[in-house]
Design an enzyme around this catalytic site. Structure first.
Site, PDB file in Angstrom:
ATOM      1  N   GLU A 257      40.080  49.671  39.993  1.00 44.60           N
ATOM      2  CA  GLU A 257      39.535  49.780  41.360  1.00 44.60           C
ATOM      3  C   GLU A 257      40.157  50.976  42.075  1.00 44.60           C
ATOM      4  OE1 GLU A 257      39.741  46.020  43.455  1.00 44.60           O
ATOM      5  OE2 GLU A 257      39.337  44.878  41.639  1.00 44.60           O
TER       6      GLU A 257
ATOM      7  N   GLU B 128      44.153  38.511  40.893  1.00 42.70           N
ATOM      8  CA  GLU B 128      45.184  38.328  41.929  1.00 42.70           C
ATOM      9  C   GLU B 128      45.861  36.958  41.934  1.00 42.70           C
ATOM     10  OE1 GLU B 128      43.337  39.467  45.623  1.00 42.70           O
ATOM     11  OE2 GLU B 128      42.874  41.473  44.904  1.00 42.70           O
TER      12      GLU B 128
HETATM   13  C1  XIL Z   1      36.180  44.202  48.124  1.00 39.33           C
HETATM   14  C2  XIL Z   1      34.807  44.816  48.328  1.00 39.33           C
HETATM   15  O1  XIL Z   1      34.877  46.185  48.041  1.00 39.33           O
HETATM   16  C3  XIL Z   1      34.340  44.604  49.749  1.00 39.33           C
HETATM   17  O2  XIL Z   1      32.987  45.021  49.911  1.00 39.33           O
HETATM   18  C4  XIL Z   1      34.460  43.131  50.129  1.00 39.33           C
HETATM   19  O3  XIL Z   1      34.135  42.958  51.486  1.00 39.33           O
HETATM   20  C5  XIL Z   1      35.862  42.615  49.884  1.00 39.33           C
HETATM   21  O4  XIL Z   1      36.217  42.853  48.525  1.00 39.33           O
HETATM   22  N1  XIL Z   1      40.313  43.698  45.192  1.00 39.33           N
HETATM   23  C6  XIL Z   1      39.228  43.275  44.465  1.00 39.33           C
HETATM   24  C7  XIL Z   1      37.859  43.597  44.925  1.00 39.33           C
HETATM   25  O5  XIL Z   1      39.411  42.737  43.356  1.00 39.33           O
HETATM   26  O6  XIL Z   1      36.927  42.631  44.566  1.00 39.33           O
HETATM   27  C8  XIL Z   1      37.825  43.837  46.420  1.00 39.33           C
HETATM   28  O7  XIL Z   1      36.511  44.280  46.759  1.00 39.33           O
HETATM   29  C9  XIL Z   1      38.868  44.851  46.817  1.00 39.33           C
HETATM   30  C10 XIL Z   1      40.250  44.333  46.477  1.00 39.33           C
END
Ligand code: XIL
Length: 375
Positions: free
Chosen positions: A266, A161
């Site tokens: 994701e 990001e």
């Molecule tokens: C999220 C997790 O799923 C949660 O448990 C945590 O509280 C916050 O982060 N983008 C990403 C991930 O790259 O690492 C994030 O994961 C979701 C958004």
């Protein structure tokens, strides 16, 4: 006479039992039912993000679904800076070591997530104000973690990001102290610490045309600087209606044209109303407990299951069309109950974004995506 009748009954029972066991054997000899990882074996890796609970194998059902269905693992939180490098000179590797041990036991493709990210950063990093000092910590962080798992992590999310929605670079703490070069530096350090690891730039909304243009500029600059970047990770936190398949496709094509692999790192599809779609709404705790924003607290109605299935089918149809460019599709969680979307962007909702329901049953969406391969 009685003796003959008894004998007859015994023989009859024996014959029936023999018949049953033959039947059992016949069903055993049928091909074993396949998991997602086998169904999409020729197309891409199928992964899941797993949390501490899964790493510790405390839930037997989750453990068996993970093993049967997935070929790649990502640690949902445990390797993020705040957990793995909580103090200036202290690293915490207990859970990440356990994660590696589990992944190796299951013979999985292993992802490391994420080395450099402005979020879930340790507080002490935010307090560093000197550029040279920041650069030293940055090097120490990447070198220590990547070297520790050298040859064991297949794919590293090196930077997460770094882009704004308009494609410009986010003014993160790293950017402010180290300038734009922090990106190149991160990729070069990771490559030096583990030359065989695949190195990934990962971000959300990578389908957006302006962000796509920014990502392309960034990757080209990295490539020109001699840094090794192997893949673009499109996070894929999507909804039932967006993004448009055409936008996702345009990004797949544009990123692949840079000579890097594309992966969906994701994936989840929210089934709930999104606060950002409400005009003038902002993500705030005011929505907590609101029935309007949490419309399915008991179960997802059939009509919505169907919508979710259709959306997943469209998404996977696109993935399969470009499977030569896509190396991995990872779901962000194992079942609906585990998903972070039950608590984000509004806390305490009941969401249904994955292929397995809370009881680990395969949902209609599971059938919809696997059906694409059975035709
Ligand atoms: C999220 C997790 O799923 C949660 O448990 C945590 O509280 C916050 O982060 N983008 C990403 C991930 O790259 O690492 C994030 O994961 C979701 C958004």
């Amino acid at each position: 006479m009685i003796y003959i009748v008894r004998l007859f009954i015994i023989v009859l029972i024996a014959m029936l039992m023999h018949g049953c066991s033959q039947g059992d054997r016949a069903s055993v000899s049928q091909p074993p039912s396949q998991g997602l990882k086998e169904i999409f074996q020729e197309d891409f890796l199928i992964g899941a993000a797993i949390s501490k609970m899964h790493i510790e194998e405390s839930d037997a059902e989750a453990a068996s679904v993970i093993e049967a269905e997935f070929s790649s693992l990502t640690p949902e939180n445990e390797m993020k800076w705040m957990y793995i490098h909580p103090g200036v000179d202290s690293f915490y590797f207990d859970v990440s070591d356990q994660y590696l041990a589990l992944a190796e036991k299951l013979d999985m493709h292993v992802v490391g997530h994420a080395l450099v990210w402005h979020s879930q950063l340790a507080e002490w990093v935010e307090e560093v104000k000197d550029s040279a000092e920041m650069a030293r910590h940055f090097e120490h962080h990447i070198n220590t973690i990547v070297s520790r798992y050298k040859g064991r992590i297949d794919s590293w999310d090196v930077v997460n990001e770094a882009l704004n929605e308009d494609g410009s670079l986010r003014e993160s703490h790293f950017y402010e102290l180290m300038g734009e070069n922090y990106l190149e530096h991160a990729f070069k350090l990771a490559a030096a610490a583990d030359p065989s690891a695949e190195l990934v730039y990962n971000d959300y909304n990578m389908w957006k045309p302006e962000k796509r243009a920014g990502a392309i500029r960034m990757v080209k600059r990295l490539q020109e600087s001699g840094a090794k970047i192997d893949a673009i990770g499109m996070q894929a936190h999507w909804s039932l209606v967006g993004p448009e398949i055409e936008d996702i496709e345009a990004s797949i094509l544009a990123y692949a044209a840079l000579g890097v692999k594309v992966m969906f790192t994701e994936l989840d599809v929210t089934a709930l109303p999104n606060p950002w779609d409400l005009e003038g709404a902002e993500v705030s705790q005011n929505f907590e407990g609101s029935p309007y924003m949490n419309p399915y607290p008991e179960s997802l109605p059939d009509s919505m299951q169907l919508k979710l299935a259709e959306r997943y089918e469209d998404i996977f149809r696109l993935f399969l069309k470009h499977s030569d460019k896509i190396s991995r599709v990872t779901f962000w969680g194992v079942n609906d109950g585990h998903s972070w979307l039950n608590n984000w962007p509004i806390k305490n909702r009941v969401n249904y974004p994955l292929l397995f329901d809370r009881a680990f049953q395969r949902k209609k969406a599971y059938d919809a995506v696997t059906k694409l391969k059975r035709k």
